[in-house]
Design an enzyme around this catalytic site. Structure first.
Site, PDB file in Angstrom:
ATOM      1  CG  HIS A 308      -2.064   0.948   1.072  1.00  0.00           C
ATOM      2  ND1 HIS A 308      -1.964   2.289   1.356  1.00  0.00           N
ATOM      3  CD2 HIS A 308      -3.311   0.729   0.622  1.00  0.00           C
ATOM      4  CE1 HIS A 308      -3.127   2.858   1.089  1.00  0.00           C
ATOM      5  NE2 HIS A 308      -3.960   1.944   0.631  1.00  0.00           N
ATOM      6  CG  ASP A 366      -8.497  -4.556  -2.700  1.00  0.00           C
ATOM      7  OD1 ASP A 366      -9.700  -4.391  -2.458  1.00  0.00           O
ATOM      8  OD2 ASP A 366      -7.768  -3.682  -3.177  1.00  0.00           O
TER       9      ASP A 366
HETATM   10  N1  CMC Z   1       4.183  -7.545  -4.865  1.00  0.00           N
HETATM   11  C1  CMC Z   1       5.519  -7.498  -5.047  1.00  0.00           C
HETATM   12  N2  CMC Z   1       6.277  -6.392  -4.895  1.00  0.00           N
HETATM   13  C2  CMC Z   1       5.645  -5.257  -4.543  1.00  0.00           C
HETATM   14  C3  CMC Z   1       4.257  -5.215  -4.344  1.00  0.00           C
HETATM   15  C4  CMC Z   1       3.517  -6.408  -4.498  1.00  0.00           C
HETATM   16  N3  CMC Z   1       2.195  -6.421  -4.322  1.00  0.00           N
HETATM   17  N4  CMC Z   1       3.890  -3.955  -4.004  1.00  0.00           N
HETATM   18  C5  CMC Z   1       5.003  -3.229  -4.006  1.00  0.00           C
HETATM   19  N5  CMC Z   1       6.081  -4.013  -4.321  1.00  0.00           N
HETATM   20  C6  CMC Z   1       7.477  -3.589  -4.375  1.00  0.00           C
HETATM   21  C7  CMC Z   1       7.770  -2.795  -5.649  1.00  0.00           C
HETATM   22  O1  CMC Z   1       8.228  -3.628  -6.680  1.00  0.00           O
HETATM   23  C8  CMC Z   1       8.821  -1.830  -5.168  1.00  0.00           C
HETATM   24  O2  CMC Z   1      10.047  -2.500  -5.146  1.00  0.00           O
HETATM   25  P1  CMC Z   1      11.425  -1.679  -5.460  1.00  0.00           P
HETATM   26  O3  CMC Z   1      11.521  -0.623  -4.406  1.00  0.00           O
HETATM   27  O4  CMC Z   1      12.496  -2.716  -5.363  1.00  0.00           O
HETATM   28  O5  CMC Z   1      11.257  -1.105  -6.827  1.00  0.00           O
HETATM   29  C9  CMC Z   1       8.430  -1.544  -3.711  1.00  0.00           C
HETATM   30  O6  CMC Z   1       7.696  -2.696  -3.276  1.00  0.00           O
HETATM   31  C10 CMC Z   1       7.574  -0.307  -3.530  1.00  0.00           C
HETATM   32  O7  CMC Z   1       6.490  -0.393  -4.450  1.00  0.00           O
HETATM   33  P2  CMC Z   1       5.854   0.859  -5.211  1.00  0.00           P
HETATM   34  O8  CMC Z   1       5.178   0.385  -6.450  1.00  0.00           O
HETATM   35  O9  CMC Z   1       6.887   1.931  -5.364  1.00  0.00           O
HETATM   36  O10 CMC Z   1       4.808   1.340  -4.136  1.00  0.00           O
HETATM   37  P3  CMC Z   1       3.555   2.227  -4.416  1.00  0.00           P
HETATM   38  O11 CMC Z   1       3.274   2.933  -3.168  1.00  0.00           O
HETATM   39  O12 CMC Z   1       3.763   3.069  -5.639  1.00  0.00           O
HETATM   40  O13 CMC Z   1       2.419   1.160  -4.782  1.00  0.00           O
HETATM   41  C11 CMC Z   1       0.587  -0.333  -4.626  1.00  0.00           C
HETATM   42  C12 CMC Z   1       1.417   0.769  -3.906  1.00  0.00           C
HETATM   43  C13 CMC Z   1      -0.638  -0.621  -3.789  1.00  0.00           C
HETATM   44  C14 CMC Z   1       0.149   0.181  -5.994  1.00  0.00           C
HETATM   45  C15 CMC Z   1       1.475  -1.599  -4.783  1.00  0.00           C
HETATM   46  O14 CMC Z   1       1.862  -2.089  -3.524  1.00  0.00           O
HETATM   47  C16 CMC Z   1       0.762  -2.692  -5.587  1.00  0.00           C
HETATM   48  O15 CMC Z   1       0.811  -2.663  -6.824  1.00  0.00           O
HETATM   49  N6  CMC Z   1       0.096  -3.679  -4.888  1.00  0.00           N
HETATM   50  C17 CMC Z   1      -0.685  -4.693  -5.570  1.00  0.00           C
HETATM   51  C18 CMC Z   1      -2.038  -4.124  -5.985  1.00  0.00           C
HETATM   52  C19 CMC Z   1      -2.987  -3.954  -4.818  1.00  0.00           C
HETATM   53  O16 CMC Z   1      -3.167  -4.851  -3.996  1.00  0.00           O
HETATM   54  N7  CMC Z   1      -3.639  -2.773  -4.777  1.00  0.00           N
HETATM   55  C20 CMC Z   1      -4.674  -2.474  -3.768  1.00  0.00           C
HETATM   56  C21 CMC Z   1      -4.272  -1.352  -2.850  1.00  0.00           C
HETATM   57  S1  CMC Z   1      -5.373  -1.272  -1.405  1.00  0.00           S
HETATM   58  C22 CMC Z   1      -6.925  -0.844  -2.070  1.00  0.00           C
HETATM   59  C23 CMC Z   1      -6.992   0.560  -2.523  1.00  0.00           C
HETATM   60  O17 CMC Z   1      -6.949   1.445  -1.666  1.00  0.00           O
HETATM   61  O18 CMC Z   1      -7.106   0.787  -3.735  1.00  0.00           O
END
Ligand code: CMC
Length: 431
Positions: A308, A366
């Site tokens: 998140h 989720d």
């Molecule tokens: N699986 C594997 N690696 C992950 C995941 C995951 N679900 N989420 C983040 N990472 C890694 C990502 O690859 C990155 O690694 P590095 O620093 O080495 O590049 C690091 O963790 C930080 O990730 P980010 O993409 O920079 O973080 P963000 O804050 O931009 O993204 C997120 C947040 C929710 C989009 C992401 O965690 C994700 O894609 N999760 C899966 C989708 C999901 O479950 N979304 C629902 C969110 S809760 C409901 C809502 O409020 O919408």
């Protein structure tokens, strides 16, 4: 907003600029950079707004490190346990918990608006039967501005109020109709003797051919799912609603924009994607393969339902959702569900894995919601529409707050331009 008492100093190119700092009621201070361009001829660069407060708000507070979520100051766990979705709607919209009389009056107002203009039925029929219900919802909610002309004037507080109530009241009807249309069953009209969650289950699962009794435990679980998703401060879809609204667009158009944004798999679409992922994993022995893929930088796969932007600790909504999942599965006598086994084992392995621990990736809301919704009988395509109907009150509350905010301006970010500098046009024969 109180006058700033602190300042931050930004030094660059032998210049120094004093920037006022605002202190919130809880959370980190915010440096006010509104005059930065005018006084320093520079922009800030913050893709994804990771460090930027786009507005001031009194509605919802998240402490991502503690895993805390408050609606108007009240912890989500207490609201999920003791309150109801409609009571939370009142709280989010008006700032305080209602008295018994206020609650009665509010419930009556919402209930009286549950039906849709009959002509909207024909609008539904224009869609293909196999359309995703989110596609139908974006279209139908956008089309509401063609049906409710008496609540489009955003400068009239009364019309804003009517639009808010209409949206909260009609969204379950729209979501249920999108579902019924997709499975070829007749639309079911709302019943005002049922509560909000019961009525939604009735509109989704009853058919004219036989009576349908709403199970109170399922209705309670449904209500809790609505409550847990009701608001989440400045997430992508809420920011979309605010940005759309900042131009003066009508409320139905703004909420349609929010629904479109929510659909993405990184946001509300994650609940559908998560259950599909659990099904794809299929059996516990295949989990290590998927964990390895999630950690592989060259593989775009992510563990859906994990991570998140704000929570760097357990998502408090996921904890409540997990309890609800156990209750619902118990009630329905589902004990050896393979998807649930995979989910529980995946959660355990991921929470112990160094990659997930270091990056503070915890299960989010989720991760468990799909398991409950599937057990209740919803197809995966309905998971995100249910998120959308629950979040409508959050979008509407934030939109109303924005319109009333004297600091509000049209949303118009700047950019860090890295394209070609000015150059002369070259005739096609000379290229
Ligand atoms: N699986 C594997 N690696 C992950 C995941 C995951 N679900 N989420 C983040 N990472 C890694 C990502 O690859 C990155 O690694 P590095 O620093 O080495 O590049 C690091 O963790 C930080 O990730 P980010 O993409 O920079 O973080 P963000 O804050 O931009 O993204 C997120 C947040 C929710 C989009 C992401 O965690 C994700 O894609 N999760 C899966 C989708 C999901 O479950 N979304 C629902 C969110 S809760 C409901 C809502 O409020 O919408």
């Amino acid at each position: 907003m109180p006058e700033p008492t602190k300042t931050a100093t930004l030094t660059f190119d032998n210049k120094s600029i004093e920037l006022p700092m605002h202190s919130p009621s809880v959370g980190p201070d915010a440096v006010d950079i509104r005059k930065l361009y005018a006084s320093g001829d520079i922009f800030t660069y913050d893709p994804g707004f990771t460090s930027t407060a786009s507005c001031r708000s009194t509605i919802t507070y998240i402490d991502g490190d503690k895993g805390e979520l408050l609606y108007r100051g009240y912890p989500i766990e207490q609201l999920a346990d003791k309150s109801s979705y409609l009571e939370c709607c009142f709280l989010l919209l008006y700032g305080e918990l209602p008295t018994a009389d206020q609650m009665k009056e509010f419930t009556t107002r919402v209930t009286r608006h549950t039906m849709l203009h009959e002509q909207v039925h024909y609008f539904f029929r224009g869609f293909r039967r196999d359309a995703h219900p989110m596609a139908t919802m974006v279209g139908v909610v956008g089309a509401m501005s063609a049906f409710y002309h008496d609540s489009l004037d955003i400068n009239d507080p009364w019309q804003r109020e009517v639009a808010a109530i209409r949206m909260i009241a009609k969204m379950p009807t729209i979501a249920a109709m999108a579902y019924k249309y997709s499975i070829g069953q007749p639309f079911v009209y709302p019943r005002n003797d049922l509560n909000y969650a019961e009525n939604f289950l009735h509109m989704c699962f009853s058919v004219p051919a036989e009576p349908y009794r709403v199970d109170p435990v399922l209705a309670k679980a449904m209500d809790r799912i609505f409550t847990l998703h009701a608001d989440h401060e400045q997430n992508a879809s809420t920011s979309t609603v605010r940005l759309a609204g900042s131009s003066g667009a009508n409320p139905f158009a703004c909420i349609a924009a929010g629904i479109a944004c929510l659909w993405g798999p990184a946001h509300g679409g994650a609940n559908q994607a998560c259950l599909e992922m659990l099904r794809e994993i299929g059996t516990v022995d295949r989990i290590p393969e998927f964990i390895a893929r999630a950690k592989d930088k060259d593989d775009p796969f992510r563990l859906m339902g994990f991570g998140h932007r704000v929570y760097k600790n357990f998502d408090p909504r996921a904890k409540v959702m997990k309890e609800s999942a156990d209750e619902v599965l118990d009630l329905l006598g589902i004990h050896d569900n393979e998807t649930l086994k995979v989910a529980k084992e995946l959660e355990k392995i991921a929470l112990e894995d160094a990659y997930f621990v270091e990056k503070k990736l915890y299960p989010n809301v989720d991760f468990y919601s799909g398991i409950i919704l599937e057990a209740m009988g919803f197809p995966t395509s309905m998971f995100t529409p249910i998120f959308a109907l629950s979040r409508t009150v959050g979008w509407v509350s934030q939109w109303k707050e924005m319109i009333a905010d004297t600091d509000q301006k049209i949303g118009r970010p700047r950019q860090l331009y890295v394209g070609a500098p000015k150059r002369d046009y070259v005739d096609i024969t000379k290229r």
